[in-house]
Design a protein around this motif. Structure first.
Motif, short mmCIF file in Angstrom:
data_model
loop_
_atom_site.label_atom_id
_atom_site.label_comp_id
_atom_site.label_asym_id
_atom_site.label_seq_id
_atom_site.Cartn_x
_atom_site.Cartn_y
_atom_site.Cartn_z
N LYS A 110 15.71 121.78 -88.83
CA LYS A 110 15.17 120.54 -88.25
C LYS A 110 14.26 119.85 -89.25
CE LYS A 110 15.28 122.01 -83.39
NZ LYS A 110 14.48 122.21 -82.16
N TRP A 186 8.06 111.54 -89.80
CA TRP A 186 9.33 112.22 -90.02
C TRP A 186 9.63 112.48 -91.48
CZ3 TRP A 186 12.59 113.63 -85.94
CH2 TRP A 186 12.24 113.13 -84.67
N TRP A 196 10.44 101.83 -87.64
CA TRP A 196 11.89 101.72 -87.71
C TRP A 196 12.38 100.28 -87.85
CZ3 TRP A 196 14.42 98.83 -84.02
CH2 TRP A 196 13.77 98.62 -82.80
N TYR A 201 16.06 99.61 -89.57
CA TYR A 201 16.92 100.46 -88.74
C TYR A 201 17.20 99.73 -87.43
CZ TYR A 201 15.78 104.08 -92.12
OH TYR A 201 15.64 104.80 -93.29
N HIS A 205 16.22 105.47 -82.54
CA HIS A 205 17.21 106.55 -82.54
C HIS A 205 18.03 106.54 -83.83
CE1 HIS A 205 16.28 106.25 -78.20
NE2 HIS A 205 16.45 107.55 -78.23
N ASP A 206 18.34 105.36 -84.34
CA ASP A 206 19.05 105.22 -85.62
C ASP A 206 18.21 105.81 -86.74
OD1 ASP A 206 20.91 104.33 -87.57
OD2 ASP A 206 19.79 102.45 -87.83
N VAL A 208 15.81 108.12 -86.41
CA VAL A 208 15.72 109.57 -86.22
C VAL A 208 17.01 110.25 -86.66
CG1 VAL A 208 15.54 111.40 -84.48
CG2 VAL A 208 13.97 109.46 -84.41
N ASP A 209 18.15 109.64 -86.36
CA ASP A 209 19.43 110.20 -86.81
C ASP A 209 19.46 110.33 -88.33
OD1 ASP A 209 20.37 110.41 -84.25
OD2 ASP A 209 21.57 108.56 -84.32
N ALA A 210 18.92 109.34 -89.03
CA ALA A 210 18.86 109.38 -90.48
C ALA A 210 17.96 110.52 -90.95
CB ALA A 210 18.38 108.04 -91.04
N MET A 212 17.49 113.24 -89.55
CA MET A 212 18.16 114.51 -89.29
C MET A 212 19.17 114.87 -90.39
SD MET A 212 17.12 115.78 -86.32
CE MET A 212 16.40 115.31 -84.73
N ARG A 213 19.61 113.86 -91.14
CA ARG A 213 20.74 114.06 -92.06
C ARG A 213 20.38 114.77 -93.36
NH1 ARG A 213 22.70 108.90 -90.15
NH2 ARG A 213 21.64 107.83 -91.87
N ASP A 217 17.98 110.74 -97.18
CA ASP A 217 17.66 109.76 -96.15
C ASP A 217 16.16 109.61 -95.97
OD1 ASP A 217 20.22 108.72 -94.70
OD2 ASP A 217 20.60 110.85 -94.98
#
Length: 277
Positions: A110, A186, A196, A201, A205-206, A208-210, A212-213, A217
């Motif tokens: 994570k 993050w 964001w 972004y 959520h967009d 946060v998805d980044a 996570m990658r 990112d």
């Protein structure tokens, strides 16, 4: 895991030298981290594409041990950031060393986060639509602060660290999904979620998805943050480190010597041949 660097002497350095030798180095495994070991570390980092800083931290050790490094920041990522910002590669290396946390992901995969309860308190008071009543929003924030002071609070604090921060975030998301995600910092560069929209972004959520990658990112978000602040970018291009530190770290930057650390790191990396790998 402790980062091994020039001047260290230990059994851990001897193990590092053994791993480097298994990957083509020809070191005397004496447990002393000298010039030859530093050069071997940098050469290995260059070979596998990692950030070439000559220090053997968790990322370099993970790679030497054959673990998956696809999510990790690469030398090529820093080169691209340098070209995009129009600053020397050494400047981006210095920023990565001083302003990043050294790693963007926890051992469980994570992203590194820090949940800010005082930010949550403020975000809950922001109107989401024209029909929202400001008094009602404030009342709700105050009520939640009484019910869950570790998650909603006018004062900063309540940090647990590590993976436990994700537990705090999960609990906060049950109170308000968007406000919670916006109230965490993050990744390796600890960019706050509420930035964001400013960073381009499509939603939190967009963003946060980044996060996570990959660490690439994380760097992308950091680069966007610099690009969005004309004064910060100007100071970085002029290598005015005190201004860079003040704009990024806040008015208390001198307490942690951020400007001094940035300048010294820049000078150190400038002395090296940081070229495309």
């Amino acid at each position: 895991m402790t980062t091994l660097r020039h001047g260290d002497r230990s059994q851990a350095v001897r193990e590092l030298q053994r791993l480097l030798n298994a990957n083509g180095a020809k070191l005397d495994a004496d447990g002393a981290f000298g010039d030859a070991t530093e050069a071997a570390v940098r050469a290995y980092q260059g070979k596998v594409g990692l950030v070439s800083d000559g220090k053997a931290g968790p990322k370099t050790m993970a790679s030497l041990q054959g673990l998956d490094i696809r999510k990790l920041l690469k030398h090529s990522d820093l080169l691209q950031a340098s070209a995009r910002l129009g600053v020397p590669v050494a400047a981006v290396y210095a920023l990565n060393e001083v302003e990043s946390m050294g790693r963007g992901f926890l051992d469980n995969g994570k992203p590194v986060i820090l949940f800010e309860r005082h930010v949550m308190y403020k975000r809950l008071q922001l109107a989401g639509s024209q029909g929202d009543d400001q008094e009602q929003l404030l009342h709700r924030a105050d009520q939640l602060a009484k019910q869950a002071p570790n998650l909603v609070n006018p004062k900063a604090g309540g940090y647990i660290g590590g993976s436990a921060e994700h537990q705090r975030l999960a609990q906060a998301r049950q109170l308000d999904e968007v406000a919670a995600l916006e109230s965490a910092s993050w990744g390796g560069f600890q960019v706050m979620g509420y930035h964001w929209q400013r960073l381009g972004y499509s939603s939190v959520h967009d963003f946060v998805d980044a996060m996570m990658r990959s660490e690439a990112d994380h760097l992308e978000a950091f680069v966007r943050y610099i690009e969005a602040d004309a004064n910060l970018l100007k100071a970085l291009k002029a290598q005015k480190w005190a201004t860079v530190a003040k704009l990024y770290n806040g008015p208390d930057y001198q307490r942690n010597l951020y400007d001094v650390k940035l300048e010294r790191a820049f000078e150190r990396y400038q002395d090296r041949a940081l070229v495309a790998a």
